[in-house]
Motif scaffolding. Structure first.
Motif, mmCIF file in Angstrom:
data_model
loop_
_atom_site.group_PDB
_atom_site.id
_atom_site.type_symbol
_atom_site.label_atom_id
_atom_site.label_comp_id
_atom_site.label_asym_id
_atom_site.label_seq_id
_atom_site.Cartn_x
_atom_site.Cartn_y
_atom_site.Cartn_z
ATOM 1 N N ASP A 78 35.989 39.449 36.358
ATOM 2 C CA ASP A 78 35.809 38.011 36.543
ATOM 3 C C ASP A 78 37.117 37.276 36.845
ATOM 4 O OD1 ASP A 78 33.070 38.178 36.095
ATOM 5 O OD2 ASP A 78 33.285 37.861 33.933
ATOM 6 N N TRP A 79 38.253 37.839 36.468
ATOM 7 C CA TRP A 79 39.533 37.147 36.647
ATOM 8 C C TRP A 79 39.992 37.174 38.107
ATOM 9 C CZ3 TRP A 79 42.760 40.601 38.795
ATOM 10 C CH2 TRP A 79 42.643 41.956 38.450
ATOM 11 N N VAL A 80 40.887 36.238 38.435
ATOM 12 C CA VAL A 80 41.537 36.181 39.745
ATOM 13 C C VAL A 80 43.039 36.154 39.501
ATOM 14 C CG1 VAL A 80 41.909 34.818 41.843
ATOM 15 C CG2 VAL A 80 39.609 34.966 40.837
ATOM 16 N N ALA A 81 43.773 37.018 40.196
ATOM 17 C CA ALA A 81 45.234 37.046 40.111
ATOM 18 C C ALA A 81 45.789 36.106 41.179
ATOM 19 C CB ALA A 81 45.751 38.460 40.322
ATOM 20 N N HIS A 82 46.567 35.113 40.760
ATOM 21 C CA HIS A 82 47.186 34.151 41.662
ATOM 22 C C HIS A 82 48.682 34.445 41.770
ATOM 23 C CE1 HIS A 82 43.544 31.716 41.676
ATOM 24 N NE2 HIS A 82 43.509 31.855 40.360
ATOM 25 N N THR A 83 49.374 33.763 42.657
ATOM 26 C CA THR A 83 50.816 33.908 42.806
ATOM 27 C C THR A 83 51.486 33.843 41.432
ATOM 28 O OG1 THR A 83 50.750 32.914 45.001
ATOM 29 C CG2 THR A 83 52.878 32.897 43.859
ATOM 30 N N GLY A 84 52.313 34.829 41.139
ATOM 31 C CA GLY A 84 53.021 34.898 39.862
ATOM 32 C C GLY A 84 52.314 35.709 38.794
ATOM 33 N N SER A 85 51.083 36.144 39.053
ATOM 34 C CA SER A 85 50.332 36.933 38.072
ATOM 35 C C SER A 85 50.811 38.377 38.046
ATOM 36 C CB SER A 85 48.837 36.954 38.427
ATOM 37 O OG SER A 85 48.277 35.679 38.370
ATOM 38 N N VAL A 86 50.688 38.987 36.873
ATOM 39 C CA VAL A 86 50.945 40.413 36.714
ATOM 40 C C VAL A 86 49.661 41.058 36.212
ATOM 41 C CG1 VAL A 86 52.223 42.185 35.452
ATOM 42 C CG2 VAL A 86 53.402 40.124 36.231
ATOM 43 N N VAL A 87 49.234 42.099 36.903
ATOM 44 C CA VAL A 87 48.057 42.867 36.493
ATOM 45 C C VAL A 87 48.540 44.245 36.076
ATOM 46 C CG1 VAL A 87 45.891 43.913 37.274
ATOM 47 C CG2 VAL A 87 46.511 41.597 38.020
ATOM 48 N N TYR A 88 48.121 44.691 34.897
ATOM 49 C CA TYR A 88 48.449 46.027 34.412
ATOM 50 C C TYR A 88 47.168 46.836 34.363
ATOM 51 C CZ TYR A 88 50.074 49.897 31.620
ATOM 52 O OH TYR A 88 50.394 51.153 31.184
ATOM 53 N N GLU A 89 47.159 47.945 35.063
ATOM 54 C CA GLU A 89 45.983 48.803 35.108
ATOM 55 C C GLU A 89 46.264 50.079 34.330
ATOM 56 O OE1 GLU A 89 45.105 49.454 39.250
ATOM 57 O OE2 GLU A 89 45.472 47.352 39.705
ATOM 58 N N THR A 90 45.400 50.377 33.404
ATOM 59 C CA THR A 90 45.549 51.616 32.644
ATOM 60 C C THR A 90 45.146 52.810 33.507
ATOM 61 O OG1 THR A 90 43.320 51.427 31.750
ATOM 62 C CG2 THR A 90 45.107 50.472 30.439
ATOM 63 N N ALA A 91 45.591 53.988 33.111
ATOM 64 C CA ALA A 91 45.181 55.205 33.810
ATOM 65 C C ALA A 91 43.673 55.356 33.703
ATOM 66 C CB ALA A 91 45.881 56.412 33.203
ATOM 67 N N SER A 92 43.085 55.963 34.715
ATOM 68 C CA SER A 92 41.656 56.264 34.773
ATOM 69 C C SER A 92 40.799 55.012 34.948
ATOM 70 C CB SER A 92 41.213 57.044 33.534
ATOM 71 O OG SER A 92 39.947 57.624 33.765
ATOM 72 N N THR A 93 41.299 54.051 35.746
ATOM 73 C CA THR A 93 40.499 52.874 36.066
ATOM 74 C C THR A 93 39.973 52.973 37.496
ATOM 75 O OG1 THR A 93 42.464 51.633 36.745
ATOM 76 C CG2 THR A 93 41.719 51.336 34.477
ATOM 77 N N ARG A 94 38.865 52.297 37.729
ATOM 78 C CA ARG A 94 38.197 52.317 39.036
ATOM 79 C C ARG A 94 37.879 50.870 39.410
ATOM 80 N NH1 ARG A 94 33.262 56.329 40.120
ATOM 81 N NH2 ARG A 94 34.963 57.659 39.477
#
Length: 157
Positions: A78-94
């Motif tokens: 549901d979230w949206v990453a905008h300018t300046g956002s940091v997204v961290y994805e764990t291993a084993s994500t799709r």
């Protein structure tokens, strides 16, 4: 000692070319800064036109994405990453990325460890991206464009 011979490096954007992210999307561009075969890691910028949906993929390792410009999301969230956002994805994500900016190109800085497994609609792996495919894409682009390739396995060109 080896660590004493490694200097701090600066990787300038103009030192490496934007490359089409083929065969996945000709209008999506990638700029590699570091391709580390020991850690299985790539550091790159990704440039995605407004409204572009990328293929669903599975990560075998972690991913850190900093949004330099624009807005994007994963269809599965549901979230949206905008300018300046940091997204961290764990291993084993799709997930399935999409640029949600209507009139602004999305640019992200990506630190990817491990492999990206591209999936078809049934969830079967149809392609694999890793440090080796990144290096092959970079070297092939340099060869075709007549560019002297940089040593992307190093932090000092």
């Amino acid at each position: 000692m080896l660590f004493e011979t490694i200097d701090t490096g600066c990787l300038n954007a103009e030192d490496t070319p934007w490359i089409p992210y083929t065969p996945y999307a000709d209008d999506v561009l990638i700029k590699y800064f570091k391709i580390d075969r020991v850690r299985g890691e790539t550091i790159s910028l990704l440039k995605v036109p407004p409204g572009t949906k990328l293929a669903t993929h599975h990560h075998t390792g972690t991913v850190i994405v900093y949004t330099v410009q624009g807005s994007w999301k994963y269809i599965e969230h549901d979230w949206v990453a905008h300018t300046g956002s940091v997204v961290y994805e764990t291993a084993s994500t799709r997930h399935t990325p999409i640029a949600v900016s209507k009139d602004e190109t999305v640019i992200t800085l990506n630190v990817v460890s491990g492999e990206l497994l591209y999936l078809d609609d049934a969830g079967s792996t149809v392609a694999t991206e890793n440090w080796r495919s990144a290096m092959n894409r970079y070297l092939e682009h340099c060869r075709k464009a007549g560019i002297e390739p940089k040593d992307l396995s190093s932090f000092s060109y």
